[in-house]
Design a protein around this motif. Structure first.
Motif, PDB file in Angstrom:
ATOM      1  N   PHE B  36       3.516   0.627  -7.011  1.00  0.00           N
ATOM      2  CA  PHE B  36       2.274   1.044  -6.369  1.00  0.00           C
ATOM      3  C   PHE B  36       2.104   0.487  -4.948  1.00  0.00           C
ATOM      4  O   PHE B  36       1.143   0.831  -4.274  1.00  0.00           O
ATOM      5  CB  PHE B  36       1.072   0.702  -7.239  1.00  0.00           C
ATOM      6  N   ALA B  37       3.024  -0.354  -4.534  1.00  0.00           N
ATOM      7  CA  ALA B  37       2.982  -0.802  -3.142  1.00  0.00           C
ATOM      8  C   ALA B  37       3.282   0.367  -2.208  1.00  0.00           C
ATOM      9  O   ALA B  37       3.006   0.306  -1.016  1.00  0.00           O
ATOM     10  CB  ALA B  37       3.990  -1.921  -2.922  1.00  0.00           C
ATOM     11  N   PHE B  38       3.860   1.433  -2.770  1.00  0.00           N
ATOM     12  CA  PHE B  38       4.257   2.570  -1.942  1.00  0.00           C
ATOM     13  C   PHE B  38       3.340   3.770  -2.141  1.00  0.00           C
ATOM     14  O   PHE B  38       3.632   4.862  -1.683  1.00  0.00           O
ATOM     15  CB  PHE B  38       5.703   2.962  -2.252  1.00  0.00           C
ATOM     16  N   ASN B  39       2.218   3.555  -2.834  1.00  0.00           N
ATOM     17  CA  ASN B  39       1.317   4.674  -3.103  1.00  0.00           C
ATOM     18  C   ASN B  39       0.449   4.948  -1.878  1.00  0.00           C
ATOM     19  O   ASN B  39      -0.184   4.052  -1.333  1.00  0.00           O
ATOM     20  CB  ASN B  39       0.439   4.358  -4.316  1.00  0.00           C
ATOM     21  N   ASP B  40       0.405   6.198  -1.464  1.00  0.00           N
ATOM     22  CA  ASP B  40      -0.341   6.578  -0.268  1.00  0.00           C
ATOM     23  C   ASP B  40      -1.803   6.823  -0.644  1.00  0.00           C
ATOM     24  O   ASP B  40      -2.312   7.925  -0.515  1.00  0.00           O
ATOM     25  CB  ASP B  40       0.281   7.847   0.331  1.00  0.00           C
ATOM     26  N   PHE B  43      -6.101   2.976  -3.652  1.00  0.00           N
ATOM     27  CA  PHE B  43      -6.130   2.187  -4.871  1.00  0.00           C
ATOM     28  C   PHE B  43      -4.743   2.075  -5.493  1.00  0.00           C
ATOM     29  O   PHE B  43      -3.997   3.048  -5.496  1.00  0.00           O
ATOM     30  CB  PHE B  43      -7.079   2.815  -5.890  1.00  0.00           C
ATOM     31  N   PRO B  44      -4.413   0.922  -6.015  1.00  0.00           N
ATOM     32  CA  PRO B  44      -3.124   0.788  -6.695  1.00  0.00           C
ATOM     33  C   PRO B  44      -3.209   1.363  -8.101  1.00  0.00           C
ATOM     34  O   PRO B  44      -3.074   0.639  -9.077  1.00  0.00           O
ATOM     35  CB  PRO B  44      -2.891  -0.716  -6.713  1.00  0.00           C
ATOM     36  N   SER B  45      -3.491   2.646  -8.213  1.00  0.00           N
ATOM     37  CA  SER B  45      -3.549   3.250  -9.543  1.00  0.00           C
ATOM     38  C   SER B  45      -3.222   4.727  -9.412  1.00  0.00           C
ATOM     39  O   SER B  45      -3.137   5.267  -8.312  1.00  0.00           O
ATOM     40  CB  SER B  45      -4.941   3.064 -10.142  1.00  0.00           C
ATOM     41  N   LEU B  46      -3.086   5.378 -10.546  1.00  0.00           N
ATOM     42  CA  LEU B  46      -2.837   6.815 -10.536  1.00  0.00           C
ATOM     43  C   LEU B  46      -4.078   7.520 -10.014  1.00  0.00           C
ATOM     44  O   LEU B  46      -5.163   6.966 -10.086  1.00  0.00           O
ATOM     45  CB  LEU B  46      -2.496   7.273 -11.951  1.00  0.00           C
ATOM     46  N   PRO B  47      -4.069   8.693  -9.489  1.00  0.00           N
ATOM     47  CA  PRO B  47      -2.884   9.528  -9.323  1.00  0.00           C
ATOM     48  C   PRO B  47      -1.982   9.065  -8.171  1.00  0.00           C
ATOM     49  O   PRO B  47      -2.427   8.418  -7.246  1.00  0.00           O
ATOM     50  CB  PRO B  47      -3.497  10.889  -9.005  1.00  0.00           C
ATOM     51  N   TRP B  48      -0.741   9.444  -8.292  1.00  0.00           N
ATOM     52  CA  TRP B  48       0.248   9.142  -7.267  1.00  0.00           C
ATOM     53  C   TRP B  48       0.053  10.091  -6.093  1.00  0.00           C
ATOM     54  O   TRP B  48       0.112  11.304  -6.256  1.00  0.00           O
ATOM     55  CB  TRP B  48       1.651   9.303  -7.863  1.00  0.00           C
ATOM     56  N   GLU B  49      -0.226   9.545  -4.911  1.00  0.00           N
ATOM     57  CA  GLU B  49      -0.551  10.399  -3.763  1.00  0.00           C
ATOM     58  C   GLU B  49       0.624  10.584  -2.820  1.00  0.00           C
ATOM     59  O   GLU B  49       0.455  11.089  -1.718  1.00  0.00           O
ATOM     60  CB  GLU B  49      -1.726   9.799  -2.981  1.00  0.00           C
ATOM     61  N   GLY B  50       1.770  10.106  -3.209  1.00  0.00           N
ATOM     62  CA  GLY B  50       2.926  10.267  -2.328  1.00  0.00           C
ATOM     63  C   GLY B  50       3.411   8.931  -1.812  1.00  0.00           C
ATOM     64  O   GLY B  50       2.705   7.921  -1.888  1.00  0.00           O
ATOM     65  N   PHE B  51       4.621   8.963  -1.274  1.00  0.00           N
ATOM     66  CA  PHE B  51       5.288   7.737  -0.871  1.00  0.00           C
ATOM     67  C   PHE B  51       4.902   7.347   0.549  1.00  0.00           C
ATOM     68  O   PHE B  51       4.782   8.204   1.421  1.00  0.00           O
ATOM     69  CB  PHE B  51       6.800   7.961  -0.966  1.00  0.00           C
ATOM     70  N   THR B  52       4.684   6.063   0.798  1.00  0.00           N
ATOM     71  CA  THR B  52       4.390   5.613   2.160  1.00  0.00           C
ATOM     72  C   THR B  52       4.864   4.184   2.375  1.00  0.00           C
ATOM     73  O   THR B  52       4.917   3.388   1.438  1.00  0.00           O
ATOM     74  CB  THR B  52       2.883   5.691   2.445  1.00  0.00           C
ATOM     75  N   TRP B  53       5.205   3.901   3.621  1.00  0.00           N
ATOM     76  CA  TRP B  53       5.540   2.520   3.998  1.00  0.00           C
ATOM     77  C   TRP B  53       4.323   1.839   4.621  1.00  0.00           C
ATOM     78  O   TRP B  53       4.413   0.704   5.064  1.00  0.00           O
ATOM     79  CB  TRP B  53       6.683   2.502   5.020  1.00  0.00           C
ATOM     80  N   ASN B  54       3.191   2.582   4.679  1.00  0.00           N
ATOM     81  CA  ASN B  54       2.064   2.085   5.458  1.00  0.00           C
ATOM     82  C   ASN B  54       1.529   0.737   5.005  1.00  0.00           C
ATOM     83  O   ASN B  54       0.993  -0.011   5.804  1.00  0.00           O
ATOM     84  CB  ASN B  54       0.910   3.100   5.408  1.00  0.00           C
ATOM     85  N   TRP B  55       1.642   0.436   3.720  1.00  0.00           N
ATOM     86  CA  TRP B  55       1.094  -0.832   3.226  1.00  0.00           C
ATOM     87  C   TRP B  55       1.962  -2.002   3.666  1.00  0.00           C
ATOM     88  O   TRP B  55       1.603  -3.153   3.444  1.00  0.00           O
ATOM     89  CB  TRP B  55       0.910  -0.788   1.719  1.00  0.00           C
ATOM     90  N   PHE B  56       3.106  -1.691   4.279  1.00  0.00           N
ATOM     91  CA  PHE B  56       3.903  -2.765   4.877  1.00  0.00           C
ATOM     92  C   PHE B  56       3.745  -2.768   6.394  1.00  0.00           C
ATOM     93  O   PHE B  56       3.494  -3.792   6.995  1.00  0.00           O
ATOM     94  CB  PHE B  56       5.381  -2.591   4.528  1.00  0.00           C
TER      95      PHE B  56
END
Lengths: 285, 282
Positions: B36-40, B43-56
């Motif tokens: 979930f560190a890569f969830n766009d 919230f760190p929960s479902l639904p999965w909104e797509g992959f992102t590096w933004n949280w880094f």
């Protein structure tokens, strides 16, 4: 002792004495002294057992105290039951590379902060969490299920957090059990169950004791897991200590609580050592 | 129940799957945190909104990544500083303790050894409050005597360092003592026979022998300090180490930023652990 060994001895003794004296022994004595005083008015204190009286008569405090103790014992027992078969598998069934890899896999989660582990369980168990979604997807639930904030969630977290400290001593003692002893047990007509009871468990006893002591201590002293995963009714004794000290600034009562926790853990550790006839040096050292 | 004793197929199957389930249980929370560190999403929960590096690496609201988040970076710095101090202090004292228990026979040695083990069986919170109480007694005493306010004795980094040091030293002592017990004393005697002084012999023979254990103890102490929560919680002042800073944020509700920090923590500590293992192998 000759003069120079005497100097060496004193030089080596000093850090130990400073460390134990200033950071362990005197602070605990001071904490005890604070716990047996009562605030009369601003800056005026009197020696009394009022704090302990309050702690032992207030139903909430007493209930939390026993609940914490019982839940910690329960968490220790569950950890032991879950860890034993796995440890046995790693120590006796798996061989060579597989054994090493499995053992390493057990260690990895515990190099990670307890906070991260607890956070993981929160993501899994909360209302919008994975388990809830999985249940809905499977048709077992028709609306989001909140699985956090209750005793079961807290127990899952407690068991998870201290698993390593059970697995490592168990694997170490079980590994030292010779296979031929187990074979002899079978040759003499023992069944799987009787071999387990008469040979394997007695041999693993030192590991069981030290694992149980450490897990119990960790559960009793845990703050994070009960706070984050437990519900309103799962108040933990450490949370009460924190509240008295930091939130209410009632250090006298907080110190009394701290001392009660210390006594409880010492009594249980001592009792476990007595029961099994072992010393602290053998178990920890 | 060992491989040489035949077991029924179903028993082996059940046993094997139990072990498998156990490892799933171990891996599950950490995997979830990492993924979930890569969830766009916020919230760190479902639904999965797509992959992102933004949280880094993200530097725009609402997705500010770890590397642009001042508060977190400062907390990492604080933690690293504390952990460094604790590691150095505890390994120094651990080494002197190991020599003391290994080389000298004296009255009260058994008692001192038990006292040395004690910090391991004192709950971390109790260790924390006892040091808090004592340091404030000291600070108040100094104030009454000399009207001096010693800030260092109030909750803050010094107390955090001392609090962690108070129990990590026991672990360092145990690690180093275990290695020292394996040392062959005749090597040191040979050095003495060849004309070395005691100190030179220890410095050139014994300390190099102890080095793997000392480095191992430094890393273990560093990790334990970095991760410590209970003792730190009671002694922390205005500069929060990472675990405390993350805890404060977690209480307010979490964003995948915390997952990103956690993932970096996981990588960092496994890397350190790996270094230790490789080092010990050699």
């Amino acid at each position: 002792m000759r003069a120079h060994t005497r100097i060496g001895f004193i030089l080596l003794l000093t850090p130990l004495v400073l460390w134990l004296g200033l950071l362990i022994i005197i602070p605990h004595i001071d904490m005890f002294l604070i716990s047996i005083r009562e605030r009369i008015s601003f800056g005026v204190y009197e020696t009394s057992l009022a704090q302990y009286e309050k702690a032992l008569t207030e139903p909430l405090y007493l209930r939390t105290f026993w609940r914490t103790a019982v839940m910690s014992v329960l968490a220790t027992a569950i950890t032991l039951v879950i860890a034993f078969p796995v440890s046995y598998y790693i120590a006796k069934m798996a061989k060579g590379r597989l054994q090493q890899v499995l053992f390493m896999l057990c260690l990895i989660p515990f190099y990670v902060s307890e906070l991260v582990r607890t956070f993981g369980w929160m993501i899994l168990l909360r209302e919008t969490g994975l388990v809830s979604n999985l249940l809905q997807w499977a048709g077992l639930a028709d609306q989001p299920v909140e699985m956090l904030y209750n005793d079961a969630a807290m127990m899952v977290g407690l068991v998870y957090t201290s698993m390593l400290f059970m697995v490592v001593p168990l694997v170490t003692t079980l590994e030292s059990l010779d296979d031929s002893v187990i074979e002899a047990g079978y040759d003499l007509g023992g069944s799987g169950l009787s071999v387990l009871r008469e040979i394997i468990i007695p041999h693993a006893m030192p590991g069981i004791v030290s694992g149980c002591i450490v897990v119990f201590m960790l559960s009793l002293g845990n703050y994070l897991t009960p706070t984050m995963l437990g519900g309103k009714d799962s108040l933990w004794f450490t949370e009460m200590i924190y509240n008295q000290f930091i939130v209410r600034s009632n250090w006298e009562l907080g110190a009394a609580f701290g001392f009660m926790l210390l006594v409880l853990s010492s009594v249980i550790v001592w009792g476990m050592l007595r029961l099994t006839g072992r010393t602290l040096q053998e178990t920890m050292g | 129940m060992i491989p040489t004793i035949p077991q029924s197929r179903s028993f082996r199957l059940i046993y094997g799957s139990y072990v498998l389930l156990f490892f799933l249980y171990l891996a599950l929370p950490l995997t979830v945190v990492a993924v979930f560190a890569f969830n766009d999403s916020q919230f760190p929960s479902l639904p999965w909104e797509g992959f992102t590096w933004n949280w880094f690496f993200g530097d725009e609201r609402p997705q500010i990544g770890v590397f642009h988040e001042r508060g977190i970076l400062r907390a990492v710095g604080t933690s690293a500083f504390v952990a460094m101090c604790v590691a150095l202090l505890s390994v120094c004292v651990g080494t002197t303790n190991a020599f003391l228990f290994n080389r000298y026979e004296f009255r009260g040695k058994g008692l001192l050894y038990v006292l040395m083990l004690l910090p391991l069986v004192i709950p971390g919170i109790v260790l924390g409050i006892s040091i808090l109480v004592f340091s404030s007694t000291l600070a108040n005493g100094i104030w009454d005597l000399a009207q001096m306010d010693i800030q260092a004795l109030r909750p803050g980094l010094l107390l955090v360092i001392l609090g962690q040091f108070s129990f990590i030293t026991t672990i360092a002592t145990l690690v180093i003592t275990a290695r020292l017990q394996k040392f062959d004393r005749t090597l040191e005697e040979a050095a003495l026979n060849l004309g070395a002084t005691r100190l030179t012999a220890v410095r050139t023979i014994t300390i190099p022998f102890l080095m793997p254990a000392m480095i191992g103890a430094v890393v273990v102490a560093f990790l334990m300090s970095f991760e410590n929560f209970n003792t730190t919680l009671m002694l922390v002042g205005s500069d929060a180490p990472l675990t405390i800073a993350m805890f404060d944020r977690l209480k307010e509700g979490s964003t995948p930023l915390l997952n990103a920090v956690s993932l970096l923590l996981m990588l960092g500590s496994s890397l350190l652990a790996l270094v230790v293992i490789l080092f010990q192998r050699r």
